[in-house]
Every structure is written in C-alpha cells, then in structure tokens.
Write a protein that holds these residues in place. Structure first.
Motif, short mmCIF file in Angstrom:
data_model
loop_
_atom_site.label_atom_id
_atom_site.label_comp_id
_atom_site.label_asym_id
_atom_site.label_seq_id
_atom_site.Cartn_x
_atom_site.Cartn_y
_atom_site.Cartn_z
N VAL A 9 25.46 -19.58 0.77
CA VAL A 9 24.91 -19.55 2.13
C VAL A 9 23.89 -18.43 2.21
CG1 VAL A 9 25.42 -19.23 4.57
CG2 VAL A 9 27.01 -20.50 3.13
N GLU A 10 22.71 -18.75 2.72
CA GLU A 10 21.68 -17.73 2.82
C GLU A 10 22.02 -16.71 3.91
OE1 GLU A 10 17.43 -18.80 1.96
OE2 GLU A 10 18.15 -20.76 2.59
N ALA A 11 21.60 -15.47 3.67
CA ALA A 11 21.85 -14.41 4.64
C ALA A 11 21.25 -14.75 5.99
CB ALA A 11 21.29 -13.09 4.12
N ASP A 12 20.10 -15.43 6.01
CA ASP A 12 19.46 -15.78 7.28
C ASP A 12 20.39 -16.62 8.15
OD1 ASP A 12 17.31 -14.48 6.20
OD2 ASP A 12 15.92 -16.17 6.31
N ASP A 13 21.12 -17.56 7.54
CA ASP A 13 22.05 -18.39 8.31
C ASP A 13 23.24 -17.57 8.80
OD1 ASP A 13 20.60 -20.80 8.06
OD2 ASP A 13 21.45 -21.17 6.08
N LEU A 14 23.72 -16.65 7.97
CA LEU A 14 24.80 -15.78 8.41
C LEU A 14 24.36 -14.88 9.56
CD1 LEU A 14 26.35 -14.74 4.97
CD2 LEU A 14 27.39 -16.22 6.69
N ILE A 15 23.11 -14.42 9.49
CA ILE A 15 22.56 -13.60 10.59
C ILE A 15 22.50 -14.43 11.86
CG2 ILE A 15 20.48 -12.43 11.41
CD1 ILE A 15 20.04 -11.52 8.48
N ALA A 16 22.05 -15.70 11.74
CA ALA A 16 22.02 -16.58 12.91
C ALA A 16 23.42 -16.76 13.48
CB ALA A 16 21.42 -17.92 12.54
N ALA A 38 25.27 -6.87 24.83
CA ALA A 38 24.11 -6.58 25.66
C ALA A 38 22.82 -6.79 24.90
CB ALA A 38 24.18 -5.13 26.16
N ALA A 39 22.80 -6.46 23.61
CA ALA A 39 21.57 -6.56 22.84
C ALA A 39 21.90 -6.72 21.37
CB ALA A 39 20.71 -5.31 23.05
N VAL A 40 21.04 -7.43 20.66
CA VAL A 40 21.12 -7.56 19.21
C VAL A 40 19.74 -7.26 18.66
CG1 VAL A 40 21.57 -9.07 17.24
CG2 VAL A 40 22.91 -9.34 19.34
N SER A 41 19.69 -6.42 17.64
CA SER A 41 18.43 -6.17 16.95
C SER A 41 18.63 -6.47 15.46
CB SER A 41 17.96 -4.73 17.14
OG SER A 41 16.62 -4.59 16.73
N ILE A 42 17.75 -7.31 14.92
CA ILE A 42 17.81 -7.72 13.52
C ILE A 42 16.79 -6.92 12.74
CG2 ILE A 42 17.65 -9.66 11.91
CD1 ILE A 42 17.96 -11.46 14.53
N VAL A 43 17.24 -6.21 11.71
CA VAL A 43 16.34 -5.37 10.92
C VAL A 43 15.83 -6.19 9.74
CG1 VAL A 43 16.10 -3.24 9.60
CG2 VAL A 43 17.61 -3.31 11.60
N THR A 44 14.56 -6.57 9.79
CA THR A 44 13.98 -7.41 8.75
C THR A 44 12.46 -7.44 8.89
OG1 THR A 44 14.09 -9.60 7.72
CG2 THR A 44 14.06 -9.54 10.12
N SER A 45 11.79 -7.86 7.82
CA SER A 45 10.36 -8.17 7.90
C SER A 45 10.13 -9.66 7.66
CB SER A 45 9.58 -7.35 6.86
OG SER A 45 10.01 -7.66 5.54
N ASP A 46 11.21 -10.44 7.65
CA ASP A 46 11.16 -11.87 7.39
C ASP A 46 10.81 -12.63 8.68
OD1 ASP A 46 11.58 -14.50 6.72
OD2 ASP A 46 13.55 -14.20 5.83
N LYS A 47 9.69 -13.34 8.65
CA LYS A 47 9.24 -14.04 9.85
C LYS A 47 10.19 -15.16 10.27
CE LYS A 47 6.17 -17.26 7.39
NZ LYS A 47 6.56 -16.77 6.05
N ASP A 48 10.96 -15.73 9.32
CA ASP A 48 11.88 -16.81 9.66
C ASP A 48 12.89 -16.39 10.72
OD1 ASP A 48 10.56 -18.28 7.76
OD2 ASP A 48 12.17 -18.23 6.29
N LEU A 49 13.27 -15.13 10.73
CA LEU A 49 14.30 -14.65 11.67
C LEU A 49 13.75 -14.44 13.07
CD1 LEU A 49 16.15 -12.33 9.18
CD2 LEU A 49 17.18 -14.25 10.40
N LEU A 50 12.43 -14.53 13.24
CA LEU A 50 11.86 -14.40 14.58
C LEU A 50 12.27 -15.56 15.48
CD1 LEU A 50 8.26 -13.21 13.66
CD2 LEU A 50 10.08 -11.83 14.68
#
Length: 361
Positions: free
Chosen positions: A151-158, A170-182
């Motif tokens: 399973v890709e990390a991006d899906d786990l992050i989602a 209240a808030a979630v901030s994703i630390v990445t430079s990957d445009k897919d997570l936008l």
C-alpha cells in the motif's frame, strides 16, 4: 530560512486556531506566525501533522552533505530527517504527529497499469540502508510510524486524514512536496460559518516553506483541490509514468475543467467541440484519461491506520524521551544531542553545584 503563509488563510478560516502557549524556537518570526495560525486550541480539538516519510527522506539524502555514522554507514538522510522532525515539532506545537512510510510495490496500481512507476530510478543503496534507522528515529522522537505492505504511503495518508476528520480534528497538515497529496486539501468555506467546524486540511511544503490551502492550490494549478485528480488525469503524471491525454498541458486542462467542471463532463463535451487536434485527442484517449484518474485518485479506504494513533498523547519534550539520547549517541549526532538536551544538562549541573540537601537532624 523563511516560511511563507498562503494569503488566503483568512482570520475567518482560522477561527478554529489559537496561538501556541510559547514562542516557536529555532524558526523565524514568519514561522512563528505560521505555527500560531495553524495550531488549534488544545482545549477544543487537537491537530495532526502527517509526514510523508519517504518523500522527506529522499530530499534529505540529496540536500545534506555526505555523512557517515560512527559505524561507517551513510547517515546524511538520517540526520536530515531527525533535524526536520525536531523542526516540525516546533512549527506545529500542540499537534499529534504521524510518520507514514511506503512498504513494498504498490500492488493495486501496478495491477491496473503494469508500467506504473516503471520509469523511476530505484532507491539509491545509500538511502535504502538508512530507511530502517529513519523509522527508528521517528519512534525515538515520539512520533508513531505506520506502513502496510503493498500500500502506498499516499493512500495511508489519505486514510489518516479521513480518520482525523471523522474524529473531529481541528486541523491536519501533511508534510510533503508531492503534488498528488494536494487533492486532500480541504475546500474553501465560501463564507459559510458552519464550515469552520470542519477539519482544516493543508499541505506544508517544508522545502519551499509554504503552507498550502485551497486558494494556494487554485493559484498554483488553476483548479480547486477537488478538481486536481481530474487535472492530473488529463495532463498525466510523468513522475509516476501515468499517461494523460497527449497534447493537453496543465493550462489547457485547467481551462477545460473551468468550463466543464469535471473530467467526465470534459470527455462528454469533446465530440461537440470545434474540430482540432485537442478534440481528437480527448475522444481517442478518453479511456486512458479515465484510467489515469483511477491511478492518481488516493484511496482512503485502504485501512492500516489505527485510530488510537491519532488519539495518543502529544509528543513529549525531547529530553524526556527514553530512547532518544542513546539513539543520537549511537549514530554520533553529537551536535543535535547537545541542542536537545542542553536545558536538562544545565539543570543537572546546577543541582550538582548546589550539592545534595543535608539530611534533617
């Protein structure tokens, strides 16, 4: 280093946030302002900082000067990762943290497209040898880690973002430079006061020191976050070897989505468009665009994220973490150790100087 905050983070949208109880250390005044805006009131709901760990490790491997540990092993990505986690703890005080890792080949997407990510160079051996230590570093710094084979990390992050929303974070901030997570960034409230109760999801690009909200995504890509998947389906994603519609670039894709709203609507309208190479490409490659959409759409239903990880205690101060000092000493990260444990050492020196109290007579 400067931290830049998207101008669209209005006071209304930030009503859910409050200033941290102390000034953020080791970062600029702009970073303190960013953190003040991003951090929710702990008395209401907590925030979550999710780290795209492989993305960060890769960047640290090539951003840091070559370094070896006391054992003679490559260590620049490991040290850079440790420094970044310490920095992120300061940028997001009052947030719970979660480090997400890739593990194994992305089975679901490879099944859909065997050539998926086939053009990517393999992970450099010097970085691969550090990944186990990097995961250990996160845990020693009090940051839970998760991965799931295939399973890709991006899906786990989602999945983590969806759980945080369901838990009322209240808030979630994703630390990445990957445009897919936008695509996970929350939409603009549009002035709806009720929307302030929703989880505010942003992406923090620590490389560019930018906090990206919905307006920032719109400004950068020309579409809303909820349209980003359709944009990538039209354009394709060369980094993942995902084909789009030939001849359709980002500006054209954004224009089409601005006119028609969705990929399905664009493809449905294609036959009635003025005859052109673009029209012909949209018709001929419609199924390819639909496949690309499936590939770039993140899957929040994959599971593998324990809700208890999102409800756990906030990270303890570094000097109170039981295994951190031994870990830093083992790898020879003396300067980082001194910085993190300086306050504790000062207290211990003062206690030794005063001596033990006399027993009562």
């Amino acid at each position: 280093k400067k931290y830049v905050m998207s101008s669209s983070l209005t006071l209304a949208a930030l009503a859910l946030a409050s200033r941290p109880p102390r000034a953020v250390q080791h970062v600029s005044r702009r970073a303190s302002a960013l953190a003040a805006c991003a951090v929710p009131d702990p008395s209401r709901r907590s925030g979550l900082c999710v780290i795209d760990s492989h993305n960060l490790a890769y960047r640290m491997q090539f951003a840091m000067p070559e370094l070896t540990s006391r054992q003679g092993e490559p260590a620049q990505a490991l040290l850079g990762f440790c420094n970044k986690l310490v920095q992120l703890r300061d940028v997001f005080p009052g947030y719970r943290m979660l480090a997400v890792f890739d593990e194994g080949a992305p089975a679901r997407r490879v099944e859909m497209l065997p050539e998926y990510k086939e053009t990517r160079a393999p992970m450099p051996p010097a970085l691969r040898s550090q990944m186990g230590h990097i995961r250990e570093a996160a845990e020693c710094l009090g940051v839970p880690t998760i991965s799931r084979f295939g399973v890709e990390a991006d899906d786990l992050i989602a999945c983590a973002v969806a759980l945080a929303r369901s838990e009322g974070a209240a808030a979630v901030s994703i630390v990445t430079s990957d445009k897919d997570l936008l695509q996970l960034v929350s939409g603009d409230s549009g002035g709806d006061a009720g929307a302030l109760d929703a989880t505010n999801v942003t992406v923090f690009d620590d490389r560019k020191k930018v906090l990206l909200d919905a307006a920032a995504v719109q400004a950068k890509h020309g579409v809303r976050p909820d349209q980003l998947v359709d944009l990538l389906a039209l354009v394709g994603d060369a980094s993942d070897n995902v084909p789009g519609v030939p001849g359709v670039g980002q500006k054209t894709a954004a224009k089409l989505l601005g006119e028609h709203g969705t990929l399905d609507a664009v493809l449905a309208a294609a036959p009635s468009m003025k005859k052109s190479k673009r029209r012909d490409a949209l018709i001929a490659h419609a199924e390819q665009a639909r496949l690309a959409r499936q590939l770039v759409q993140l899957d929040a239903s994959v599971g593998g994220v324990d809700p208890e990880e999102l409800r756990g205690a906030l990270p303890a101060p570094p000097a109170e973490l039981p295994h951190l000092r031994d870990f830093l000493q083992h790898h020879g990260f003396t300067q980082l150790e001194r910085r993190l444990f300086k306050a504790r050492e000062a207290i211990e020196r003062a206690q030794r100087k005063r001596g033990s109290p006399r027993p009562a007579t």
